[in-house]
Design a protein around this motif. Structure first.
Motif, PDB file in Angstrom:
ATOM      1  N   GLY A 129       0.917  -1.153  -0.147  1.00 37.21           N
ATOM      2  CA  GLY A 129      -0.003   0.334   0.814  1.00 37.21           C
ATOM      3  C   GLY A 129       1.077   0.908  -0.300  1.00 37.21           C
ATOM      4  O   GLY A 129       0.246   2.407   0.459  1.00 37.21           O
ATOM      5  N   GLY A 130       1.838   1.286  -0.450  1.00 33.28           N
ATOM      6  CA  GLY A 130       2.898   2.327  -0.550  1.00 33.28           C
ATOM      7  C   GLY A 130       3.425   2.540   0.784  1.00 33.28           C
ATOM      8  O   GLY A 130       3.726   3.930   0.855  1.00 33.28           O
ATOM      9  N   PHE A 131       3.173   2.253   1.864  1.00 31.22           N
ATOM     10  CA  PHE A 131       3.201   2.747   2.724  1.00 31.22           C
ATOM     11  C   PHE A 131       2.400   4.005   3.862  1.00 31.22           C
ATOM     12  O   PHE A 131       2.483   4.221   5.227  1.00 31.22           O
ATOM     13  N   PHE A 132       1.647   4.293   2.401  1.00 30.63           N
ATOM     14  CA  PHE A 132       0.277   4.755   3.503  1.00 30.63           C
ATOM     15  C   PHE A 132      -1.251   4.628   2.940  1.00 30.63           C
ATOM     16  O   PHE A 132      -1.424   5.362   3.333  1.00 30.63           O
ATOM     17  N   PHE A 133      -1.636   3.432   2.675  1.00 28.67           N
ATOM     18  CA  PHE A 133      -2.811   2.998   2.852  1.00 28.67           C
ATOM     19  C   PHE A 133      -2.730   1.715   3.121  1.00 28.67           C
ATOM     20  O   PHE A 133      -1.240   0.845   2.688  1.00 28.67           O
ATOM     21  N   GLY A 134      -3.642   0.744   2.623  1.00 32.67           N
ATOM     22  CA  GLY A 134      -3.349  -0.933   3.205  1.00 32.67           C
ATOM     23  C   GLY A 134      -3.571  -0.673   4.541  1.00 32.67           C
ATOM     24  O   GLY A 134      -3.165  -0.226   5.276  1.00 32.67           O
ATOM     25  N   MET A 254       3.510   5.915  -6.854  1.00 37.56           N
ATOM     26  CA  MET A 254       5.114   5.143  -6.205  1.00 37.56           C
ATOM     27  C   MET A 254       5.577   7.542  -5.869  1.00 37.56           C
ATOM     28  O   MET A 254       6.332   6.970  -5.209  1.00 37.56           O
ATOM     29  N   GLU A 255       5.537   8.166  -6.610  1.00 39.57           N
ATOM     30  CA  GLU A 255       6.097   9.512  -6.006  1.00 39.57           C
ATOM     31  C   GLU A 255       5.504  10.059  -4.399  1.00 39.57           C
ATOM     32  O   GLU A 255       6.266  10.649  -3.623  1.00 39.57           O
ATOM     33  N   LEU A 256       4.269   9.707  -5.190  1.00 39.87           N
ATOM     34  CA  LEU A 256       3.506   9.642  -3.430  1.00 39.87           C
ATOM     35  C   LEU A 256       4.051   8.721  -2.404  1.00 39.87           C
ATOM     36  O   LEU A 256       3.948   9.756  -1.297  1.00 39.87           O
ATOM     37  N   ALA A 257       4.446   8.135  -2.953  1.00 41.68           N
ATOM     38  CA  ALA A 257       4.755   7.092  -1.583  1.00 41.68           C
ATOM     39  C   ALA A 257       5.545   7.635  -0.503  1.00 41.68           C
ATOM     40  O   ALA A 257       6.157   7.187   0.186  1.00 41.68           O
ATOM     41  N   ASN A 258       7.048   7.869  -1.767  1.00 42.45           N
ATOM     42  CA  ASN A 258       8.195   8.779  -1.370  1.00 42.45           C
ATOM     43  C   ASN A 258       7.538   9.063  -0.541  1.00 42.45           C
ATOM     44  O   ASN A 258       8.714   9.214   0.410  1.00 42.45           O
ATOM     45  N   ASP A 259       7.047  10.334  -1.057  1.00 39.15           N
ATOM     46  CA  ASP A 259       7.303  11.481  -0.536  1.00 39.15           C
ATOM     47  C   ASP A 259       6.391  12.175   0.916  1.00 39.15           C
ATOM     48  O   ASP A 259       6.746  12.644   1.803  1.00 39.15           O
ATOM     49  N   TYR A 261       6.377   9.098   2.794  1.00 37.28           N
ATOM     50  CA  TYR A 261       7.372   8.187   3.580  1.00 37.28           C
ATOM     51  C   TYR A 261       7.809   8.064   4.176  1.00 37.28           C
ATOM     52  O   TYR A 261       8.775   8.600   5.718  1.00 37.28           O
ATOM     53  N   MET A 262       9.204   9.190   3.161  1.00 32.99           N
ATOM     54  CA  MET A 262      10.013   9.275   3.193  1.00 32.99           C
ATOM     55  C   MET A 262      10.660  10.887   4.376  1.00 32.99           C
ATOM     56  O   MET A 262       9.132  11.985   4.285  1.00 32.99           O
ATOM     57  N   THR A 263      11.405  11.104   5.522  1.00 27.28           N
ATOM     58  CA  THR A 263      11.651  12.612   6.021  1.00 27.28           C
ATOM     59  C   THR A 263      12.593  13.241   5.108  1.00 27.28           C
ATOM     60  O   THR A 263      13.390  12.810   4.076  1.00 27.28           O
ATOM     61  N   GLU A 264      12.217  14.275   5.696  1.00 29.61           N
ATOM     62  CA  GLU A 264      13.369  15.593   5.042  1.00 29.61           C
ATOM     63  C   GLU A 264      14.476  15.254   4.702  1.00 29.61           C
ATOM     64  O   GLU A 264      14.948  14.984   5.880  1.00 29.61           O
ATOM     65  N   GLY A 265      15.251  15.262   4.194  1.00 28.03           N
ATOM     66  CA  GLY A 265      16.787  14.522   4.035  1.00 28.03           C
ATOM     67  C   GLY A 265      16.754  13.522   4.347  1.00 28.03           C
ATOM     68  O   GLY A 265      18.426  12.987   3.990  1.00 28.03           O
ATOM     69  N   LEU A 266      16.688  12.345   4.052  1.00 29.09           N
ATOM     70  CA  LEU A 266      16.887  11.239   4.331  1.00 29.09           C
ATOM     71  C   LEU A 266      17.050  10.803   2.768  1.00 29.09           C
ATOM     72  O   LEU A 266      16.690  11.049   1.780  1.00 29.09           O
ATOM     73  N   ASP A 267      18.313  10.052   3.111  1.00 30.78           N
ATOM     74  CA  ASP A 267      18.903   9.379   2.131  1.00 30.78           C
ATOM     75  C   ASP A 267      18.113   8.411   1.415  1.00 30.78           C
ATOM     76  O   ASP A 267      18.027   6.842   2.266  1.00 30.78           O
ATOM     77  N   PRO A 268      17.767   8.463   0.258  1.00 30.46           N
ATOM     78  CA  PRO A 268      16.912   7.030  -0.921  1.00 30.46           C
ATOM     79  C   PRO A 268      17.803   5.693  -0.460  1.00 30.46           C
ATOM     80  O   PRO A 268      17.240   4.629  -0.356  1.00 30.46           O
ATOM     81  N   ARG A 269      19.130   5.585  -0.408  1.00 27.47           N
ATOM     82  CA  ARG A 269      19.153   4.232  -0.245  1.00 27.47           C
ATOM     83  C   ARG A 269      19.950   3.709   1.230  1.00 27.47           C
ATOM     84  O   ARG A 269      20.410   2.684   1.226  1.00 27.47           O
ATOM     85  N   ASP A 270      19.008   4.406   2.211  1.00 29.40           N
ATOM     86  CA  ASP A 270      19.764   3.683   3.659  1.00 29.40           C
ATOM     87  C   ASP A 270      18.375   2.630   3.245  1.00 29.40           C
ATOM     88  O   ASP A 270      17.793   1.714   3.158  1.00 29.40           O
TER      89      ASP A 270
END
Length: 356
Positions: A129-134, A254-259, A261-270
């Protein structure tokens, strides 16, 4: 949007009936209704899936990514209820796992026998659910099939969602829930040596992370079931370019899912967010990784399977070439998606079979 007015309920019932009827038609009739075959990247979309996408477009329902979060979550439950149907199960019990809502599915074979049975295998499952639904309801039908056909208990966990709870909330919840399951094997009637972790999409991401953490911390994990897992938040793949529009899961989603769930400044490669960049420790559980041919997530899921294999993990990779993202939830209508899910459940059963 609330759970729906009587008029909305009537409209949903009519839509469900139309979908069920269309998906039950002979393939030759479905082809005439769906139109010319969709062929892309050397793959042909399943005709029943193509017809379903056409019906969805005709319904006028807005994409989930265009809706307010509460409305989109309701819409997801409506859509999955239509596609999932009523699936048989021996018993279902709601419980709390590490402070989170959860649901335990027990197959009929384990509730219909009067004699005491040996401890059961268990799948700890995280929904997509993209981390924001489901939630527990969106994946209820599929969990029932995994339990029945997979001959295992299934413990579905409802982790915290974004944007109310951003990274690493879902990851932390998944690890905590898995630890809880390991610590409560006796209460659950579970064989400690036959515990698996699994999930689809965002849930596949969490399951992959849990399997890595289990190996690092010495928790038992016998198998991992990763269904079109999201593994690389950088999203620089050819499959995203090819399938990012028109096949249910969109680039915008997918862009909404990233926006979200991710916090500002988070490296997407975490590595807690993107298992593709994690070190693979010794002792990672064998993995069954499956992807869908017409899925933007296809390439990153397959790349992760190769990463595990290169690190010495036993991996089976299967691409369901004619399927789209979300086929895992389409078990109550049509033929091709349900057949794929049955195959996945068979692999779960084999992965958790008693060792000689």
């Amino acid at each position: 949007m609330s759970n729906g007015s009587p008029l909305q309920a009537l409209a949903h019932a009519a839509q469900k009936a139309a979908l069920s009827a269309a998906m039950s038609l002979p393939p030759s009739v479905q082809r005439r209704l769906a139109g010319s075959p969709v062929v892309l990247d050397g793959q042909t979309l399943a005709v029943d899936t193509q017809l379903m996408l056409k019906l969805q477009k005709l319904s006028g329902d807005p994409p989930i990514e265009t809706m307010a979060f509460p409305d989109g979550r309701v819409q997801a439950r409506v859509q999955t209820a239509m596609a999932g149907g009523k699936q048989p199960i021996g018993a279902v019990r709601d419980l709390e796992v590490a402070g989170l809502p959860a649901r335990l599915y027990t197959p009929r074979a384990r509730v219909s026998v009067a004699v005491r049975q040996p401890p059961a295998p268990l799948l700890v499952f995280f929904h997509g659910g993209g981390f924001f639904f489901g939630d527990l309801d969106t994946h209820d039908a599929t969990c029932r099939i995994l339990a029945e056909r997979g001959e295992a208990l299934v413990l579905a966990v409802d982790y915290r969602l974004a944007p109310e709870h951003r990274f690493p909330a879902a990851y932390d919840d998944a690890v905590a829930a898995y630890r809880w399951a390991v610590e409560h094997v006796e209460e659950l009637g579970v064989d400690r040596d036959r515990i698996a972790v699994g999930g689809d999409s965002a849930g596949g991401n969490l399951a992959a992370g849990v399997a890595l953490e289990a190996a690092r911390s010495g928790l038992p994990c016998a198998f991992q079931l990763l269904v079109y897992p999201a593994t690389d938040a950088t999203r620089a793949t050819e499959s995203l370019r090819l399938f990012g529009a028109g096949f249910y899961l969109s680039a915008e989603f997918m862009e909404l899912a990233n926006d979200s769930y991710m916090t500002e400044g988070l490296d997407p490669r975490d590595p807690r967010l993107s298992p593709a960049y994690a070190d693979v420790p010794e002792g990672v559980a064998p993995a069954y990784v499956c992807t869908a041919g017409f899925d933007p997530l296809r390439d990153e899921g397959e790349a992760y399977a190769r990463k595990l294999s290169d690190a010495g993990v036993t991996v089976e990779l299967k691409r369901f070439e004619d399927q789209i993202h979300s086929f895992f939830n389409i078990v109550g209508v049509g033929r091709s998606s349900r057949a794929a899910v049955a195959e996945i459940a068979d692999r779960l059963r084999a992965g958790l079979a008693p060792r000689a």
